[in-house]
Scaffold this active site. Structure first.
Site, PDB file in Angstrom:
ATOM      1  N   GLY A  26       0.810  -1.219   0.000  1.00 28.21           N
ATOM      2  CA  GLY A  26       0.000   0.000   0.000  1.00 28.21           C
ATOM      3  C   GLY A  26       0.838   1.262   0.000  1.00 28.21           C
ATOM      4  O   GLY A  26       1.933   1.321  -0.566  1.00 28.21           O
ATOM      5  N   SER A  27       0.352   2.282   0.693  1.00 27.84           N
ATOM      6  CA  SER A  27       0.956   3.615   0.609  1.00 27.84           C
ATOM      7  C   SER A  27       2.310   3.723   1.282  1.00 27.84           C
ATOM      8  O   SER A  27       2.971   4.760   1.165  1.00 27.84           O
ATOM      9  CB  SER A  27      -0.004   4.651   1.212  1.00 27.84           C
ATOM     10  OG  SER A  27      -1.167   4.762   0.413  1.00 27.84           O
ATOM     11  N   THR A  28       2.763   2.691   2.001  1.00 29.97           N
ATOM     12  CA  THR A  28       4.138   2.740   2.496  1.00 29.97           C
ATOM     13  C   THR A  28       5.117   2.844   1.323  1.00 29.97           C
ATOM     14  O   THR A  28       6.214   3.387   1.476  1.00 29.97           O
ATOM     15  CB  THR A  28       4.478   1.493   3.330  1.00 29.97           C
ATOM     16  OG1 THR A  28       4.300   0.314   2.533  1.00 29.97           O
ATOM     17  CG2 THR A  28       3.584   1.407   4.561  1.00 29.97           C
TER      18      THR A  28
ATOM     19  N   LYS B 164       4.853   4.754  -1.145  1.00 29.08           N
ATOM     20  CA  LYS B 164       5.010   6.150  -1.560  1.00 29.08           C
ATOM     21  C   LYS B 164       6.303   6.742  -1.017  1.00 29.08           C
ATOM     22  O   LYS B 164       6.843   7.686  -1.588  1.00 29.08           O
ATOM     23  CB  LYS B 164       3.796   6.957  -1.107  1.00 29.08           C
ATOM     24  CG  LYS B 164       2.527   6.587  -1.873  1.00 29.08           C
ATOM     25  CD  LYS B 164       1.280   7.234  -1.302  1.00 29.08           C
ATOM     26  CE  LYS B 164       0.043   6.758  -2.075  1.00 29.08           C
ATOM     27  NZ  LYS B 164      -1.221   7.205  -1.475  1.00 29.08           N
TER      28      LYS B 164
END
Length: 586
Positions: free
Chosen positions: A308-310, A312
């Protein structure tokens, strides 16, 4: 006359013997002849004794050098009494050790009444299988195991029965004082004391199995193996993960703590777990408890997830390192991106241009997709490979999973991977890559053994610039103060990080109502020393009813660090004014 001469000659002290030659004869004394015959006989006796001793000595040497003769039924257990080294944590606390035990065997050829033996043994040995034991006692073999690893009391009780044909063999049993606490790290052994999982299996792979086969570890005290984990910290991490799994009604949970300088794993827990003292649990009806064995699965290193957004964090680090963006850059996140039949939107988007810190703070899918597009597909793939996120992580732990990625990277793949979908990695290697963002730009292989800073420096390799690492520390601190990281803050400590909420893939499709949540954190943010990553798999609820990472994985960070930070020597700072948050252009 002839008889008189013969009698006279027998009384004489000499004998007349005719010899060919000039002298025509010689006188030979009878005593001298007898002494010569005696010496000849003595020499023969001595030679016979020497020959006999040579034969016996040669045979003894042959027996000493040959392998012992064993029956086929026990050949596989020749080294059952071999020792294993103790396993201790970084502070010397015991994690695994050997206990001296005995096992019961039978020689069926000497069993008088198999029925009587089974009935009497059942009084001493719990859960004895009557039919299987009776079958073994009636077999034609010379050796049969009846029960492995008995207690001293059971041995005494069986001896008191006075049953012929039974015997005991000394063995070693592996004992884990902490039980479930560090089961996935330490691993376990089988009934013959051979490592099957975790660091126990690693020890066998490093030559212990060969030493056992050579008979060099029998009753030998080996040097303890010191792991990098801190048992105090491990206990807290495991406790928090188990509590989160129960409180959030999740399928699983876990966490890992890394030293960003040395790469040492200080703690790693994955629940559900199991007790290595009883790796396989048997139900009352004799079946193996399959649900219990599911605890063998270590989700931190042996499983891959879309993080997921980790991710980013890595996308923005890529843009900063390539020079495509700075902290003062602005990207357009005002409209969704339509690509290949898909529409990419922001969760609670701001629908306006965002600065890079805002892209990180608001976790903008559109903003990170724009950064990935600036770098390009090849550059994106190369950067993630450089960080070790697309290849199997190298460490001592056996059974580490290999990440998955698209066979062919297209633009849509690069865009979705930029915000953590389309590539599945292990939580452990995600934490390792995050440590490289915090420690000045060096990728250090993780280790479960103790390692000095000098040893780590020889293994480290630079993957991003020092200025990029400084920018990422700023972004982690920014998000910790202003974004989703606020849910992980502990008063007195500076914690930064990034949440990640990903839809789980179920039967090849993304499930909108089932999440895999993660939070990667670093602390203290003025000079990060540790990276902590928490995961929670398929939570049904969270803090204040939320199911995202901010409501589940982030509170786990808070629960861990408020108890662990003092043990790690990180001093709290109370009453200090907040540092001024500024955007710096490098």
């Amino acid at each position: 006359m002839i008889s008189f001469v013969i009698r006279l000659q027998s009384r004489a002290h000499f004998t007349i013997r005719r010899k060919a030659g000039a002298d025509g004869g010689a006188f030979i004394g009878t005593n001298a002849r007898r002494r010569k015959q005696a010496r000849r006989r003595l020499a023969i006796v001595i030679a016979a004794f020497i020959a006999a001793y040579l034969v016996i000595g040669t045979r003894l040497v042959q027996y000493g050098l040959s392998e012992p003769v064993l029956s086929a039924s026990i050949a596989g257990n020749v080294h059952a009494v071999a020792s294993r080294p103790n396993i201790v944590d970084r502070n010397g606390l015991l994690l695994a050790t050997d206990l001296n035990m005995v096992s019961l065997y039978a020689d069926p050829r000497r069993i008088v009444d198999a029925d009587e033996v089974v009935e009497k043994l059942a009084l001493v040995i719990p859960n004895l299988d009557w039919s299987d034991t009776h079958r073994k006692l009636r077999s034609d073999s010379g050796f049969q195991w009846l029960r492995r690893q008995l207690t001293p009391k059971q041995q005494a009780d069986i001896l008191a029965l006075g049953l012929p044909g039974l015997g005991f063999r000394p063995e070693k049993r592996r004992f884990y004082p902490g039980g479930v606490m560090a089961s996935h790290i330490v691993g376990h052994v089988n009934v013959d004391n051979q490592g099957l999982a975790g660091m126990e299996r690693y020890l066998d792979q490093q030559g212990l199995a060969d030493l056992r086969a050579a008979g060099l570890t029998h009753d030998t005290r080996l040097e303890p193996v010191r792991l990098s984990i801190d048992l105090r910290v491990q206990n807290i991490v495991r406790d928090v993960a188990a509590k989160a799994m129960a409180d959030y009604q999740a399928e699983a949970a876990g966490a890992v703590i890394l030293d960003v300088e040395t790469g040492e794993v200080l703690a790693m827990a994955s629940v559900p777990d199991y007790d290595p003292n009883e790796p396989s649990r048997t139900l009352p009806d004799g079946r193996v408890d399959k649900e219990y064995e599911k605890g063998w699965f270590n989700r931190i290193s042996n499983a891959t997830f879309e993080m997921g957004s980790t991710f980013k964090s890595f996308t923005l680090a890529m843009g900063l390192d390539a020079g495509g963006i700075t902290l003062n850059s602005v990207v357009d996140a005002s409209r969704p991106i339509r690509m290949g039949g898909f529409t990419i939107r922001d969760f609670k988007g701001k629908n306006r241009p965002l600065s890079i810190p805002e892209v990180f703070q608001y976790s903008s899918n559109i903003g990170t997709a724009a950064v990935a597009d600036m770098v390009g597909i090849d550059g994106h793939q190369q950067f993630l490979t450089r960080l070790g996120l697309l290849s199997r992580v190298e460490t001592e732990m056996p059974g580490v999973a290999t990440p998955t990625q698209p066979r062919t990277w297209k633009k849509i793949n690069s865009v979705t991977i930029s915000f953590g979908h389309g590539v599945a990695t292990t939580p452990l290697q995600t934490a390792v890559a995050a440590a490289a963002l915090m420690n000045g730009g060096y990728l250090v292989p993780p280790t479960f053994l103790t390692r000095t800073p000098e040893e780590a420096k020889s293994l480290a390799r630079r993957v991003i610039k020092e200025t990029t690492s400084a920018d990422m520390r700023f972004l982690y601190d920014w998000n910790g103060r202003n974004g989703s990281g606020r849910h992980a803050q502990v008063e007195g400590f500076h914690i930064g990080g990034k949440t990640g909420t990903a839809d789980k893939v179920i039967n090849g499709r993304y499930a909108k109502n089932i999440n895999f949540n993660a939070f990667v954190a670093a602390f203290p943010m003025d000079k990060p020393r540790y990276v902590v990553l928490t995961i929670i798999d398929a939570p049904r609820t969270g803090e204040n009813g939320g199911r995202t990472a901010a409501s589940t994985a982030a509170p786990m960070i808070k629960a861990i660090l408020r108890r662990v930070a003092p043990l790690l020597g990180v001093k709290p700072r109370f009453g200090e004014p907040e540092a001024e948050i500024r955007l710096v252009d490098y």
